[in-house]
Structures are given as structure tokens and as C-alpha cells.
Design a protein around this motif. Sequence first.
Motif, short mmCIF file in Angstrom:
data_model
loop_
_atom_site.label_atom_id
_atom_site.label_comp_id
_atom_site.label_asym_id
_atom_site.label_seq_id
_atom_site.Cartn_x
_atom_site.Cartn_y
_atom_site.Cartn_z
N ASP A 160 0.83 -1.20 0.00
CA ASP A 160 0.00 0.00 0.00
C ASP A 160 0.87 1.26 0.00
OD1 ASP A 160 -2.97 0.50 0.09
OD2 ASP A 160 -2.34 1.87 1.66
N PHE A 161 1.78 1.31 -0.95
CA PHE A 161 2.71 2.44 -1.05
C PHE A 161 1.95 3.71 -1.42
CE2 PHE A 161 5.46 5.15 -3.63
CZ PHE A 161 6.55 5.31 -2.79
N PRO A 162 2.01 4.76 -0.59
CA PRO A 162 1.27 5.99 -0.89
C PRO A 162 1.99 6.85 -1.91
CG PRO A 162 2.39 6.20 1.22
CD PRO A 162 2.67 4.81 0.73
N ALA A 163 1.37 7.05 -3.06
CA ALA A 163 1.94 7.89 -4.11
C ALA A 163 1.25 9.26 -4.06
CB ALA A 163 1.76 7.21 -5.46
N GLU A 164 1.12 9.90 -5.19
CA GLU A 164 0.49 11.22 -5.26
C GLU A 164 -0.95 11.08 -5.74
OE1 GLU A 164 2.97 13.53 -7.79
OE2 GLU A 164 4.60 13.69 -6.32
N GLY A 165 -1.88 11.00 -4.79
CA GLY A 165 -3.29 10.87 -5.13
C GLY A 165 -3.73 9.44 -5.38
N PHE A 166 -2.87 8.47 -5.22
CA PHE A 166 -3.23 7.07 -5.39
C PHE A 166 -2.25 6.24 -4.58
CE2 PHE A 166 -0.16 8.06 -8.66
CZ PHE A 166 0.66 6.95 -8.73
N ASN A 167 -2.46 4.94 -4.55
CA ASN A 167 -1.54 4.05 -3.86
C ASN A 167 -1.16 2.89 -4.77
OD1 ASN A 167 -4.37 3.05 -3.27
ND2 ASN A 167 -3.15 1.33 -2.49
N LYS A 230 9.97 7.21 -11.85
CA LYS A 230 10.38 8.62 -11.80
C LYS A 230 10.68 9.05 -10.38
CE LYS A 230 8.79 13.26 -13.05
NZ LYS A 230 7.68 14.06 -13.66
N TRP A 231 9.79 8.71 -9.46
CA TRP A 231 9.98 9.12 -8.06
C TRP A 231 11.21 8.47 -7.45
CZ3 TRP A 231 10.07 6.22 -3.56
CH2 TRP A 231 10.10 6.96 -2.38
N LEU A 232 11.37 7.17 -7.66
CA LEU A 232 12.48 6.43 -7.06
C LEU A 232 13.81 6.87 -7.67
CD1 LEU A 232 12.88 4.39 -4.86
CD2 LEU A 232 12.58 2.56 -6.53
N SER A 233 13.84 7.15 -8.96
CA SER A 233 15.07 7.62 -9.60
C SER A 233 15.51 8.95 -8.99
CB SER A 233 14.86 7.78 -11.11
OG SER A 233 14.59 6.53 -11.72
N ASN A 234 14.57 9.84 -8.75
CA ASN A 234 14.89 11.11 -8.11
C ASN A 234 15.34 10.92 -6.66
OD1 ASN A 234 14.23 12.59 -10.42
ND2 ASN A 234 12.10 12.86 -9.79
N ALA A 235 14.71 9.95 -5.98
CA ALA A 235 15.01 9.74 -4.57
C ALA A 235 16.40 9.16 -4.34
CB ALA A 235 13.95 8.82 -3.95
N VAL A 236 16.84 8.25 -5.22
CA VAL A 236 18.15 7.61 -5.03
C VAL A 236 19.25 8.28 -5.85
CG1 VAL A 236 17.06 5.40 -4.50
CG2 VAL A 236 17.75 5.88 -6.86
N GLY A 237 18.88 9.19 -6.75
CA GLY A 237 19.88 9.93 -7.52
C GLY A 237 20.44 9.21 -8.72
N HIS A 291 15.22 1.78 1.41
CA HIS A 291 15.18 2.81 2.46
C HIS A 291 14.20 3.92 2.09
CE1 HIS A 291 16.51 5.60 5.55
NE2 HIS A 291 16.64 6.52 4.61
N GLN A 292 14.25 4.38 0.84
CA GLN A 292 13.36 5.46 0.41
C GLN A 292 11.89 5.03 0.45
OE1 GLN A 292 14.20 8.57 -0.14
NE2 GLN A 292 16.39 8.18 0.14
N VAL A 293 11.62 3.83 -0.01
CA VAL A 293 10.24 3.33 -0.01
C VAL A 293 9.74 3.13 1.43
CG1 VAL A 293 8.75 1.40 -0.66
CG2 VAL A 293 10.42 2.29 -2.29
N GLU A 294 10.61 2.61 2.29
CA GLU A 294 10.21 2.39 3.68
C GLU A 294 9.84 3.69 4.38
OE1 GLU A 294 12.01 0.77 7.92
OE2 GLU A 294 12.87 0.05 6.04
N GLN A 295 10.61 4.75 4.13
CA GLN A 295 10.31 6.03 4.77
C GLN A 295 8.92 6.52 4.40
OE1 GLN A 295 12.49 7.32 7.12
NE2 GLN A 295 13.34 5.32 6.63
N ARG A 296 8.52 6.27 3.17
CA ARG A 296 7.20 6.73 2.73
C ARG A 296 6.08 5.82 3.25
NH1 ARG A 296 6.54 10.52 -1.98
NH2 ARG A 296 4.30 10.62 -2.40
N CYS A 297 6.40 4.55 3.44
CA CYS A 297 5.38 3.58 3.89
C CYS A 297 5.23 3.56 5.41
CB CYS A 297 5.74 2.17 3.41
SG CYS A 297 5.42 1.89 1.66
N ARG A 298 6.20 4.09 6.14
CA ARG A 298 6.11 4.06 7.60
C ARG A 298 5.37 5.29 8.09
NH1 ARG A 298 8.45 0.90 11.30
NH2 ARG A 298 9.86 -0.03 9.77
N ASN A 299 4.07 5.27 7.96
CA ASN A 299 3.27 6.44 8.32
C ASN A 299 1.98 6.08 9.04
OD1 ASN A 299 1.76 5.33 6.26
ND2 ASN A 299 1.63 7.20 5.04
N VAL A 300 1.90 4.86 9.57
CA VAL A 300 0.69 4.41 10.26
C VAL A 300 0.86 4.61 11.76
CG1 VAL A 300 -0.86 2.48 10.70
CG2 VAL A 300 0.22 2.72 8.46
N SER A 301 0.00 5.40 12.37
CA SER A 301 0.06 5.63 13.81
C SER A 301 -0.56 4.44 14.55
CB SER A 301 -0.71 6.91 14.17
OG SER A 301 -0.11 8.04 13.55
#
Length: 311
Positions: A160-167, A230-237, A291-301
Motif C-alpha cells: 500500500d505504497f502511498p503515491a500522489e493521489g493514489f496508492n 520517476k519518483w524512485l530515480s529522483n530519490a536515489v539519484g 530505504h526510500q520506499v520504507e520512509q514513505r510507507c512508515r506512516n501508520v500511527s
Amino acid sequence: MTGIETTLLRQALLLIGVAVVMLSGPAIGGGVLIWRKQKARASRRSPLTTKLLRGPGQTLRDHIEESRVDLMADLAMMMTMPLMLVGLHLAQSYLLGAPESTFRIGFTTVAAIGMTLWSARRLYKRSRSLDFARLGLDAEIAVGQELDQLMREGAAVFHDFPAEGFNIDHVVISPSGIYAIETKGYSKPNRSRGAENAKVGFDGHALHFPNWTTTKPLEQAERQAAWLKKWLSNAVGTSVSVTPVLALPGWFVERAGRGSVWVFSGKEIRKLLSQRSAPAVDAQLVRQAAHQVEQRCRNVSPTYRPLDQGG
């Protein structure tokens, strides 16, 4: 105060009184639950201090939970509003001495029936949406459980990776490749054709189910994979490649061609890493991407939170 003003005031007070009597039960019950929760949180706190990773179907879980609350609210309205109208009518007749008339009786009857039908329509639409959400959640859980087995082979699996307006339902990152996986939970026709009802044909361009054909899930999987690339390429450089995958749990996939989207049944998805056509990923890039994907997915309180962290 004129006679008209006195009558209007009495009508308003009567309406308020009827509303208070009808809603006092739910209000008191809700107040007791809130008080108990606040009291428990004041004396205890959760041992968890960090946010959790998203699980399979997290978005659908949240939607189902919210829909259940809305469904109960609609049901309560369906039961109380007609009774309030009838109660107000009777109160006007017996407390205020308002004369009975065909108009008053007809208005109350039509209003009560109209409110009931309106609430019934809302209940039908919401319960239908809830059924689809439950089917989708079952599908995502089934595929997620199969994908979790890939962690034994060194893959990082996220849900359930949260993207921009969708998952994106699932993301798998491994030395064998990076995959964006869309899951679709489609019900089967309830007919006496046995296994034929469980087959879906894939010719590389479209999905051919027993009684309909579609390309939308394939197009969706491609769009999501392109966004993740696109997102992951920007995130890891550095440029990465992402393979779009479609999972259809419960269906047997008959392949008559190959396309840009890989299509698997729910059980076949565990063979994902054995498909050698995906670009290989070096170990460092796997760690960076995970690491980049985990940071975005770790958002459940955590659901049990102390008071100073909010509701």
C-alpha cells in the motif's frame, strides 16, 4: 408577545424537546464511550513510540472502517428521523392541541416515507461500495501474503505504497528487479461452468474474462510503474527500472501473448523473482531504494495513542 409569536415559540420548544428525547440515548451512549476512552488513555499509554509500516490493503482498511461508521449513522438516521416526524406530529396534536387535518397527516406520512426511502438508498449504495472494498481487501491480503514469502529470498516487500493521489498495492525491491504490483479482486460469475468461470485470458494487450474484456488494469499498472520509476530515480539519484505487474488472485491466467505488464494469478506471484527479464539491481541500489520506499510507507500511527498525541 403576540399569539402568533407564542405559538411559534411553543412549536420551536416542542421540536427541540422531541429531538432531545429521540437523540438522548445515542448522545449518552457516545459520551460514555468517549469518557471511557479518555480515562483509559489518561492512566495508560502505548509502548510504541514510532509509526508502523503500512500493511496489505491499508487504504481499503481505512475506507472500510470509515464506511462502517457512516453506515451505522445512516442506519440510525433511517430509524430515528421518521419517528421524530411522527413524534412531532403527535406532540402537536396532543400537547399543543393542533387540529388533525388531511394536510398534516399527509405531510407527516409523505415526509416519513420520503426520509425512509432516502436513507434506504444511501444504505444500499454504501453497503454495495463496502462489499467491493472488502473484496479488494481480501485480494490484497492474499497477494501480500504470497509476496511476503519473497523476503526469504532477500527481497524487500512493501504494501500500500502511498503515491500522489493514489496508492501502489505492493512494491518489491530485490537484486532480481524492482516491481510495482497492482492487485485486482474480481468476483467470478456464479454459473455452472466449473473451472471455465475461473479463467482469464491475456493476449499481451487485454484481459479476457468469461463475460467481459478490459485493458484498464493493465494501463493502471503501467502508469503506476512509470510514476514509481520517476519518483524512485529522483530519490536515489540514479535511474532505476520498474516492472509493472498485475496480480489476479483466485483466477487462472491463460497467456496467449506477452506485453509490457506481467500478469500473474495470486499463487503464481511467488515466482516473481524467477522471471529473468527484469533488469538486475546491485546490492547498494537495493538498500537505497528500500530505504526510500520504507520512509514513505512508515506512516501508520498505532491505534492506541496517549492523549498528548491526539485522538
